[in-house]
Design an enzyme around this catalytic site. Structure first.
Site, PDB file in Angstrom:
ATOM      1  N   TYR A   1       8.821  -6.682  24.811  1.00 28.45           N
ATOM      2  CA  TYR A   1       8.915  -6.799  26.415  1.00 28.45           C
ATOM      3  C   TYR A   1       7.856  -5.710  26.756  1.00 28.45           C
ATOM      4  CZ  TYR A   1      12.960  -9.756  25.670  1.00 28.45           C
ATOM      5  OH  TYR A   1      13.851 -10.649  25.180  1.00 28.45           O
TER       6      TYR A   1
ATOM      7  N   ASP B   1      19.834  -0.836  30.690  1.00 30.56           N
ATOM      8  CA  ASP B   1      20.589  -0.634  29.232  1.00 30.56           C
ATOM      9  C   ASP B   1      19.956   0.182  28.347  1.00 30.56           C
ATOM     10  OD1 ASP B   1      19.592  -3.010  29.686  1.00 30.56           O
ATOM     11  OD2 ASP B   1      19.898  -3.672  27.682  1.00 30.56           O
TER      12      ASP B   1
ATOM     13  N   TYR C   1      23.858  -3.327  18.706  1.00 30.70           N
ATOM     14  CA  TYR C   1      24.620  -2.795  19.745  1.00 30.70           C
ATOM     15  C   TYR C   1      25.997  -2.549  20.163  1.00 30.70           C
ATOM     16  CZ  TYR C   1      23.737  -5.959  23.447  1.00 30.70           C
ATOM     17  OH  TYR C   1      23.684  -7.035  23.838  1.00 30.70           O
TER      18      TYR C   1
END
Length: 850
Positions: A610, A617, A512
């Site tokens: 997660y 973000d 990213y």
């Protein structure tokens, strides 16, 4: 940052090197820095007596027509439009005279003057103009931001008349404010605004549609000007006070022999210029006072195709004895100057205010074009301006994006005294068309904070000029470098010649942060059209995108939303090349989002590892990609899904007390970092909110204007901007690592968040979502970034310091989201997550002409 400017704080060896470089620049540019005796700057002034001899105010018969005699009532509520019309017609029919407005308050719609009529306001007289747009119909032929059209009538209008005047000691009150007229520019409170009409008008002009068919007015949102004599001769405006215009206040167009004298103009509305003679000849502006929301005096000559079609310059303009307080510029030429400007003289003026940005300004670009020649200024006192005392800029708004190269030549400035400014001189031409023949003499520029910017100037002569109390030596007082966007991008390209290693990677990585930098450099390419910028970006995708449309190193099964971000630039390559591999790669990323695990309400998990977690973000990484995909390939459900992510994030992460958003939210409440009641992480991390702010500014590019929830996204952006500005450091303008703990031990000013917020605020303001206060906050932030974080080494390489390298939540080792965790996260220079947003923020500043 002590080594950014060449202003005398340098070691001897470096000074010697710079002197050698400066000698080369003198040879290249033809600059003469000469203390020669005598003066050549006054040669143009010999034209002024002849010009003034032609400028003669009109005279009128000694004959009065009181508006009261025609039914006008002075209670401020009765509509006096018919009374004004009847009095003006009677005066004209009788052969001319004065239409007298006695003391009192008179409400009216549009007033149209006829030949030989002097509209005279006695002391104590107030004409208030109706806030009802219907009172300015039917439409009339007018010029709006330099383009002819049929639009609402200006408040006071005269078409093809001779001998017209507005005089007296009374007041003309436009009654524009944040609730009336001005929202048409700003779009405040979700109201309709001029954006679409403005685009339409510009398109009609470019397509050559006849003026009579460019019809606006009722149902449209192009604000009327206050006073506009059009194609008229012998015009006098004297003595009156003008308050709160919808936009440009005094706007004579295609007129000859114009006098504006002893006039006061006050109001801080958007585009509320003071006096804008456009394509006029023989103009005198003297002893006036301007306290305006935009330029005080701005000379115009039409915009783009319309300006070139009429091909009528503004010329022979004398400005003297005026006072300027607030405004973007004191004496300005442009930016609607496609018809050119020549023989402009300004003298004996006083300018000073923290809200006044420049003293003398010439602004254009290669879309506007135009030739400016013969600009003279002398004996001007400048107490304080916030930008440059003298500014000539070919990169206004669109920059160098057109085919009509402008030219500025023969500029003479003498006897200017300034006590405070950012720059003394800011002169930026094109390499193919430099600013030429500029003479500055007998000037003193004190309190200069950042030296001068001199780029592509030929024939710059200095005589008896001081800066900060010393003789001005351009060799130690100027930056000749390219704009910061180019400087940072090319420094990053030098640090990382192979873009696949961006973000301090030891091997090629689809990630990213690299995607952020190449996206920024691609945006730079769209401004510069410099092949090396595009080649750098292409090299990244040439490595990662296979001929079959796969992505090397990418595993969609990870459901890592960060991996989506690097794919945003693929839309550009597919549009430009049509190659199917780019479409296939985009579709591959789209499929990940279709399969991405979600919360019970449909919010994307940040990663499969997660579970049940949304991070701020993630919206920048995935939601903006999804919206662009939907807009590009006609999938409205994708846009709806992207919008949903923002609504959910604000719902679960926003703190009602501060308006700030927590870094993450865990729907399960099982994470150690999650509040057991709210699921929120414990602190407001700057960069997490920076990603989110950029996402909001970007996603609106792809949410249709008629989308049912577009207004909600804009409202979220406004709430976020307000909260962010409240925690901006008042001293430096930047933001802290932990946003609401400024000054707490261990906290520090952090570069990436500061750059991200600056970009988002500037873009939001440019797009019309955010107000002037947000733009001003962003401009303060950008200057703080330059001072706090940016360095330039001896080789000219630009660096960005104090960037948090990485921070997250959970994982192994476990990241608990505590204050101590955030302020203890590693810091490194030139981290891609700061460099990319710095380039983007710089591009936004450069779009403003900064």
């Amino acid at each position: 940052m002590k080594n950014r400017y060449w202003n005398g704080h340098l070691g001897l060896s470096r000074r010697v090197q710079q002197s050698m470089r400066w000698f080369a620049l003198i040879v290249t540019w033809g600059i003469a820095v000469a203390p020669a005796a005598g003066s050549e700057s006054d040669t143009g002034w010999s034209q002024v007596p002849l010009i003034l001899s032609r400028i003669q105010p009109p005279t009128f018969p000694d004959r009065d027509f009181s508006i009261r005699d025609f039914g006008a009532e002075d209670d401020g509520t009765a509509d006096c439009t018919r009374a004004f019309r009847a009095a003006i017609e009677a005066c004209n029919k009788a052969g001319g005279g004065r239409v007298v407005v006695p003391p009192g308050i008179f409400l009216t719609g549009a007033i149209h003057l006829l030949s030989n009529v002097n509209l005279h306001l006695q002391e104590g007289a107030v004409i208030r103009f109706s806030r009802d747009p219907r009172r300015y119909l039917p439409v009339v032929r007018t010029r709006w931001e330099g383009v002819e059209c049929m639009n609402y009538s200006p408040f006071i209008y005269a078409l093809e008349r001779r001998n017209v005047a507005i005089t007296g000691k009374g007041t003309l009150d436009g009654q524009a404010n944040e609730a009336h007229w001005w929202p048409w520019s700003r779009g405040a409170h979700g109201r309709p605004n001029q954006a679409e009409d403005r685009k339409l008008l510009m398109r009609l002009s470019e397509e050559g549609v006849p003026v009579e068919k460019r019809v606006f007015g009722d149902g449209h949102y192009l604000r009327p000007q206050f006073i506009q004599p059009y194609r008229s001769r012998n015009v006098l405006i004297e003595g009156v006070t003008i308050l709160n215009s919808p936009m440009w206040s005094l706007h004579p167009v295609l007129c000859e022999n114009v006098v504006v004298r002893d006039v006061t103009v006050v109001g801080d509305g958007p585009n509320m210029d003071g006096c804008n003679p456009e394509s006029c000849r023989d103009v005198l502006i003297e002893n006036c006072f301007f306290d305006t929301g935009d330029d005080c005096i701005a000379l115009k000559s039409g915009r783009n195709e319309d300006g070139r079609r009429l091909a009528t310059p503004v010329e022979n303009v004398v400005i003297r004895g005026c006072r300027m307080k607030n405004g973007h510029g004191g004496v300005v030429i442009g930016s609607e100057m496609s018809g050119g400007a020549r023989n402009v003289f300004a003298e004996d003026c006083v300018m000073s205010s923290p809200e006044l940005e420049r003293c003398l300004r010439i602004k254009t670009n290669s879309r506007r074009g135009g030739v400016v020649e013969g600009v003279y200024m002398r004996n001007v006192e400048v107490g304080e301006v916030s930008d440059a005392v003298i500014r000539v800029n070919y990169f206004y708004e669109e920059g160098d994006a057109g085919e009509f190269t402008p030219a500025v030549r023969r500029v003479r400035v003498s006897g200017v005294r300034a006590s405070k400014s950012r720059h003394a001189l800011y002169l930026r031409g094109y390499e193919r068309s430099p600013v030429t023949d500029v003479v500055i003499e007998d000037c003193a520029f004190d309190g200069v904070q950042e030296g001068n910017v001199i780029e592509n100037v030929q024939g710059l002569t200095l005589r008896r000029v001081t800066m900060n109390g010393r003789p001005l030596d351009l060799a130690v007082g100027s930056s000749t470098a390219a704009p910061w966007s180019i400087r940072m991008a090319e420094s990053e390209m030098k640090r990382n010649p192979d873009p696949t290693f961006l973000d301090s990677r030891s091997q090629p990585s689809w990630n990213y942060a690299a995607g952020l930098v190449v996206r920024a450099i691609l945006e730079l390419y769209e401004k510069t059209r410099d092949p090396k910028h595009l080649d750098y970006v292409r090299a990244y995708y040439d490595y990662f995108i296979t001929e079959s449309g796969g992505i090397r190193g990418y595993d969609s099964a990870e459901h890592n939303i960060d991996h989506i971000n690097a794919g945003k630039t693929l839309f550009f390559f597919f549009r430009e090349t049509g190659e199917t591999k780019y479409r296939k790669a985009v579709d591959l990323l789209r499929r990940q989002l279709a399969e991405q695990p979600r919360t019970s309400e449909g919010g994307f998990w940040h990663k499969r590892i997660y579970p049940h977690q949304m991070w701020l973000d993630g919206l920048f990484m995935g939601a903006t990609f999804l919206a662009e995909y939907g807009a590009t390939f006609g999938e409205p459900g994708a846009v709806d899904d992207a919008v949903r992510q923002f609504l959910l994030m604000e719902k679960h992460a926003r703190d009602e007390r501060t308006g700030l958003l927590y870094h993450g939210w865990d729907e399960s409440r099982k994470q150690r970092w999650a509040n057991p009641k709210t699921g929120r992480s414990p602190h407001f991390w700057g960069r997490a909110m920076g990603w989110y702010a950029m996402a909001l500014a970007d996603v609106l590019d792809f949410v249709p204007k008629n989308h049912a929830q577009r207004a909600e996204i804009i409202a979220i952006l406004k709430r976020l901007a307000s909260a962010v500005v409240r925690v901006q450091d008042p001293a430096t303008g930047v933001w802290s690592q932990v946003l609401d703990r400024g000054g707490q031990e261990g906290n520090y000013h952090e570069a990436s968040a500061s750059c991200m917020f600056t970009y988002a605020l500037l873009k939001g303001a440019r797009r019309g979502y955010l107000d002037r206060e947000c733009r001003d906050a962003a401009e303060r932030a950008y200057q703080g970034i330059l001072k706090e974080f940016v360095t330039v080494d001896a080789a000219g390489e630009v660096g960005l310091n104090r960037v948090c390298a990485v921070a997250g939540l959970g994982g192994n080792p476990y990241r608990d989201g505590s204050y101590e965790y955030y302020v203890g996260a590693p810091i490194r220079p030139n981290d891609a997550k700061g460099v990319g947003p710095f380039i983007l923020a710089s591009l936004e500043m450069e779009r403003l002409g900064r």
